[in-house]
Design a protein around this motif. Structure first.
Motif, PDB file in Angstrom:
ATOM      1  N   ILE A   2       0.837  -1.199   0.000  1.00  0.00           N
ATOM      2  CA  ILE A   2       0.000   0.000   0.000  1.00  0.00           C
ATOM      3  C   ILE A   2       0.872   1.248   0.000  1.00  0.00           C
ATOM      4  O   ILE A   2       1.930   1.288   0.621  1.00  0.00           O
ATOM      5  CB  ILE A   2      -0.980  -0.002   1.196  1.00  0.00           C
ATOM      6  CG1 ILE A   2      -2.049   1.065   1.000  1.00  0.00           C
ATOM      7  CG2 ILE A   2      -0.237   0.188   2.506  1.00  0.00           C
ATOM      8  CD1 ILE A   2      -3.257   0.898   1.865  1.00  0.00           C
ATOM      9  N   THR A   3       0.423   2.252  -0.730  1.00  0.00           N
ATOM     10  CA  THR A   3       1.144   3.520  -0.801  1.00  0.00           C
ATOM     11  C   THR A   3       0.559   4.494   0.214  1.00  0.00           C
ATOM     12  O   THR A   3      -0.566   4.306   0.711  1.00  0.00           O
ATOM     13  CB  THR A   3       1.011   4.135  -2.199  1.00  0.00           C
ATOM     14  OG1 THR A   3      -0.380   4.414  -2.439  1.00  0.00           O
ATOM     15  CG2 THR A   3       1.555   3.201  -3.274  1.00  0.00           C
ATOM     16  N   LEU A   4       1.291   5.561   0.493  1.00  0.00           N
ATOM     17  CA  LEU A   4       0.782   6.584   1.407  1.00  0.00           C
ATOM     18  C   LEU A   4      -0.461   7.242   0.832  1.00  0.00           C
ATOM     19  O   LEU A   4      -1.438   7.468   1.568  1.00  0.00           O
ATOM     20  CB  LEU A   4       1.852   7.638   1.700  1.00  0.00           C
ATOM     21  CG  LEU A   4       1.407   8.796   2.610  1.00  0.00           C
ATOM     22  CD1 LEU A   4       0.863   8.286   3.939  1.00  0.00           C
ATOM     23  CD2 LEU A   4       2.552   9.773   2.814  1.00  0.00           C
ATOM     24  N   GLU A   5      -0.485   7.507  -0.471  1.00  0.00           N
ATOM     25  CA  GLU A   5      -1.675   8.144  -1.042  1.00  0.00           C
ATOM     26  C   GLU A   5      -2.898   7.229  -0.941  1.00  0.00           C
ATOM     27  O   GLU A   5      -4.015   7.694  -0.682  1.00  0.00           O
ATOM     28  CB  GLU A   5      -1.438   8.661  -2.461  1.00  0.00           C
ATOM     29  CG  GLU A   5      -0.914   7.700  -3.465  1.00  0.00           C
ATOM     30  CD  GLU A   5       0.600   7.672  -3.583  1.00  0.00           C
ATOM     31  OE1 GLU A   5       1.309   7.883  -2.584  1.00  0.00           O
ATOM     32  OE2 GLU A   5       1.075   7.393  -4.705  1.00  0.00           O
ATOM     33  N   ARG A   6      -2.702   5.895  -1.055  1.00  0.00           N
ATOM     34  CA  ARG A   6      -3.832   4.972  -0.902  1.00  0.00           C
ATOM     35  C   ARG A   6      -4.292   4.943   0.554  1.00  0.00           C
ATOM     36  O   ARG A   6      -5.481   4.887   0.841  1.00  0.00           O
ATOM     37  CB  ARG A   6      -3.424   3.568  -1.348  1.00  0.00           C
ATOM     38  CG  ARG A   6      -4.569   2.579  -1.361  1.00  0.00           C
ATOM     39  CD  ARG A   6      -5.533   2.873  -2.501  1.00  0.00           C
ATOM     40  NE  ARG A   6      -6.828   3.293  -2.010  1.00  0.00           N
ATOM     41  CZ  ARG A   6      -7.663   4.055  -2.705  1.00  0.00           C
ATOM     42  NH1 ARG A   6      -7.373   4.485  -3.900  1.00  0.00           N
ATOM     43  NH2 ARG A   6      -8.824   4.381  -2.209  1.00  0.00           N
ATOM     44  N   HIS A   7      -3.348   4.975   1.483  1.00  0.00           N
ATOM     45  CA  HIS A   7      -3.715   4.984   2.900  1.00  0.00           C
ATOM     46  C   HIS A   7      -4.483   6.259   3.242  1.00  0.00           C
ATOM     47  O   HIS A   7      -5.481   6.205   3.969  1.00  0.00           O
ATOM     48  CB  HIS A   7      -2.483   4.863   3.797  1.00  0.00           C
ATOM     49  CG  HIS A   7      -2.830   4.864   5.246  1.00  0.00           C
ATOM     50  ND1 HIS A   7      -3.462   3.807   5.865  1.00  0.00           N
ATOM     51  CD2 HIS A   7      -2.670   5.823   6.190  1.00  0.00           C
ATOM     52  CE1 HIS A   7      -3.675   4.111   7.129  1.00  0.00           C
ATOM     53  NE2 HIS A   7      -3.199   5.320   7.354  1.00  0.00           N
ATOM     54  N   TYR A  13     -12.126   7.812   3.383  1.00  0.00           N
ATOM     55  CA  TYR A  13     -13.338   6.986   3.422  1.00  0.00           C
ATOM     56  C   TYR A  13     -13.739   6.693   4.869  1.00  0.00           C
ATOM     57  O   TYR A  13     -14.916   6.733   5.220  1.00  0.00           O
ATOM     58  CB  TYR A  13     -13.112   5.662   2.684  1.00  0.00           C
ATOM     59  CG  TYR A  13     -13.224   5.725   1.190  1.00  0.00           C
ATOM     60  CD1 TYR A  13     -14.462   5.727   0.556  1.00  0.00           C
ATOM     61  CD2 TYR A  13     -12.079   5.753   0.389  1.00  0.00           C
ATOM     62  CE1 TYR A  13     -14.566   5.750  -0.827  1.00  0.00           C
ATOM     63  CE2 TYR A  13     -12.168   5.775  -0.996  1.00  0.00           C
ATOM     64  CZ  TYR A  13     -13.419   5.783  -1.595  1.00  0.00           C
ATOM     65  OH  TYR A  13     -13.519   5.806  -2.957  1.00  0.00           O
ATOM     66  N   GLN A  14     -12.764   6.381   5.700  1.00  0.00           N
ATOM     67  CA  GLN A  14     -13.053   6.043   7.095  1.00  0.00           C
ATOM     68  C   GLN A  14     -13.676   7.229   7.822  1.00  0.00           C
ATOM     69  O   GLN A  14     -14.607   7.067   8.604  1.00  0.00           O
ATOM     70  CB  GLN A  14     -11.777   5.569   7.807  1.00  0.00           C
ATOM     71  CG  GLN A  14     -12.033   4.834   9.102  1.00  0.00           C
ATOM     72  CD  GLN A  14     -12.266   5.748  10.292  1.00  0.00           C
ATOM     73  OE1 GLN A  14     -11.873   6.904  10.328  1.00  0.00           O
ATOM     74  NE2 GLN A  14     -12.933   5.213  11.290  1.00  0.00           N
ATOM     75  N   ASN A  15     -13.168   8.426   7.575  1.00  0.00           N
ATOM     76  CA  ASN A  15     -13.742   9.605   8.215  1.00  0.00           C
ATOM     77  C   ASN A  15     -15.180   9.837   7.756  1.00  0.00           C
ATOM     78  O   ASN A  15     -16.041  10.176   8.560  1.00  0.00           O
ATOM     79  CB  ASN A  15     -12.873  10.841   7.951  1.00  0.00           C
ATOM     80  CG  ASN A  15     -11.808  11.007   8.999  1.00  0.00           C
ATOM     81  OD1 ASN A  15     -12.065  11.558  10.057  1.00  0.00           O
ATOM     82  ND2 ASN A  15     -10.628  10.506   8.726  1.00  0.00           N
ATOM     83  N   ALA A 105     -12.451  12.608  -2.947  1.00  0.00           N
ATOM     84  CA  ALA A 105     -12.064  12.944  -4.323  1.00  0.00           C
ATOM     85  C   ALA A 105     -10.634  13.487  -4.378  1.00  0.00           C
ATOM     86  O   ALA A 105      -9.867  13.137  -5.287  1.00  0.00           O
ATOM     87  CB  ALA A 105     -13.050  13.953  -4.917  1.00  0.00           C
ATOM     88  N   ILE A 106     -10.275  14.323  -3.427  1.00  0.00           N
ATOM     89  CA  ILE A 106      -8.909  14.860  -3.358  1.00  0.00           C
ATOM     90  C   ILE A 106      -7.921  13.705  -3.235  1.00  0.00           C
ATOM     91  O   ILE A 106      -6.936  13.630  -3.970  1.00  0.00           O
ATOM     92  CB  ILE A 106      -8.770  15.825  -2.160  1.00  0.00           C
ATOM     93  CG1 ILE A 106      -9.494  17.146  -2.443  1.00  0.00           C
ATOM     94  CG2 ILE A 106      -7.296  16.060  -1.813  1.00  0.00           C
ATOM     95  CD1 ILE A 106      -9.711  18.011  -1.205  1.00  0.00           C
ATOM     96  N   CYS A 107      -8.196  12.811  -2.304  1.00  0.00           N
ATOM     97  CA  CYS A 107      -7.269  11.696  -2.052  1.00  0.00           C
ATOM     98  C   CYS A 107      -7.225  10.714  -3.213  1.00  0.00           C
ATOM     99  O   CYS A 107      -6.158  10.177  -3.525  1.00  0.00           O
ATOM    100  CB  CYS A 107      -7.639  10.994  -0.742  1.00  0.00           C
ATOM    101  SG  CYS A 107      -7.318  12.012   0.714  1.00  0.00           S
ATOM    102  N   ALA A 189     -13.311  -0.110  -3.391  1.00  0.00           N
ATOM    103  CA  ALA A 189     -13.095   1.339  -3.586  1.00  0.00           C
ATOM    104  C   ALA A 189     -12.184   1.897  -2.497  1.00  0.00           C
ATOM    105  O   ALA A 189     -11.271   2.680  -2.787  1.00  0.00           O
ATOM    106  CB  ALA A 189     -14.429   2.080  -3.596  1.00  0.00           C
ATOM    107  N   VAL A 190     -12.413   1.492  -1.253  1.00  0.00           N
ATOM    108  CA  VAL A 190     -11.603   1.988  -0.143  1.00  0.00           C
ATOM    109  C   VAL A 190     -10.136   1.656  -0.345  1.00  0.00           C
ATOM    110  O   VAL A 190      -9.256   2.481  -0.126  1.00  0.00           O
ATOM    111  CB  VAL A 190     -12.110   1.418   1.203  1.00  0.00           C
ATOM    112  CG1 VAL A 190     -11.131   1.699   2.330  1.00  0.00           C
ATOM    113  CG2 VAL A 190     -13.486   1.987   1.537  1.00  0.00           C
TER     114      VAL A 190
END
Length: 193
Positions: A2-7, A13-15, A105-107, A189-190
């Motif tokens: 996993i990459t930082l941008e994916r995390h 999504y979690q928020n 969307a930003i992430c 998606a997450v």
């Protein structure tokens, strides 16, 4: 791997999911309980949850402007006028969901090169800049902090506060299925699969 941008996208999504759960519980409050005076940093659920959404508006705007190569908003105070724009959970929930989708969307759109992009904000002390990855972590932590306060205030009502203390553990996917259906989210998606 996993990459930082994916995390960060998973965190967005979690928020959104945690906000959805908390606001769904708050929607069950008896009339008057949303604005009732309580003990916390802000004096009510209404004040606390309005604070989350107005701060989110300010940061989402700053990030969107930076990613588009635009100058920062000339007056961030406008995001807090009025300080509590929503009188009810029914009014606040769609606004929070909309700004949560902006962060998703930003992430989802950012790449590795964007992580260290400076995001400028014009504060009282002048122009300040923060790298995007640090600012997103701050935004998510800000939400967690104030959701925790709202969670504690909700515990003082007849409405049971929802569980908010997990971060999408793989072995608990079935516990979030109904919320994901309501939000239009999927596990794929997450995690960007």
């Amino acid at each position: 791997m996993i990459t930082l941008e994916r995390h960060l996208a998973a965190w967005a999504y979690q928020n959104a999911w945690a906000n959805h759960r908390l606001l769904a519980a708050c929607a069950k409050l008896a009339p008057g309980e949303f604005a009732a005076r309580r003990t916390s940093f802000f004096p009510s659920l209404k004040a606390t949850l309005n604070h989350i959404v107005t701060v989110d508006w300010m940061y989402a705007d700053a990030i969107e402007r930076a990613l588009a190569g635009r100058e920062p908003h000339p007056d961030i105070g406008r995001f807090y006028e009025p300080e509590e724009p929503f009188a009810t959970v029914a009014e606040l929930a769609p606004a929070q969901a909309a700004v949560d989708r902006r962060f998703i969307a930003i992430c989802e759109a950012m790449g590795a090169a964007d992580l260290e992009r400076p995001v400028a904000i014009l504060r009282r002390k002048g122009r300040v800049e923060e790298e995007l990855h640090r600012l997103l972590a701050h935004v998510f932590e800000h939400q967690i902090h104030h959701r925790g306060q709202a969670h504690a205030m909700l515990a003082g009502t007849a409405v049971a506060p929802p569980q908010l203390d997990e971060f999408f553990c793989a072995n608990e996917a079935e516990l979030r299925e109904a919320d994901f259906r309501a939000l239009g989210f999927t596990e794929d998606a997450v995690w960007g699969r």
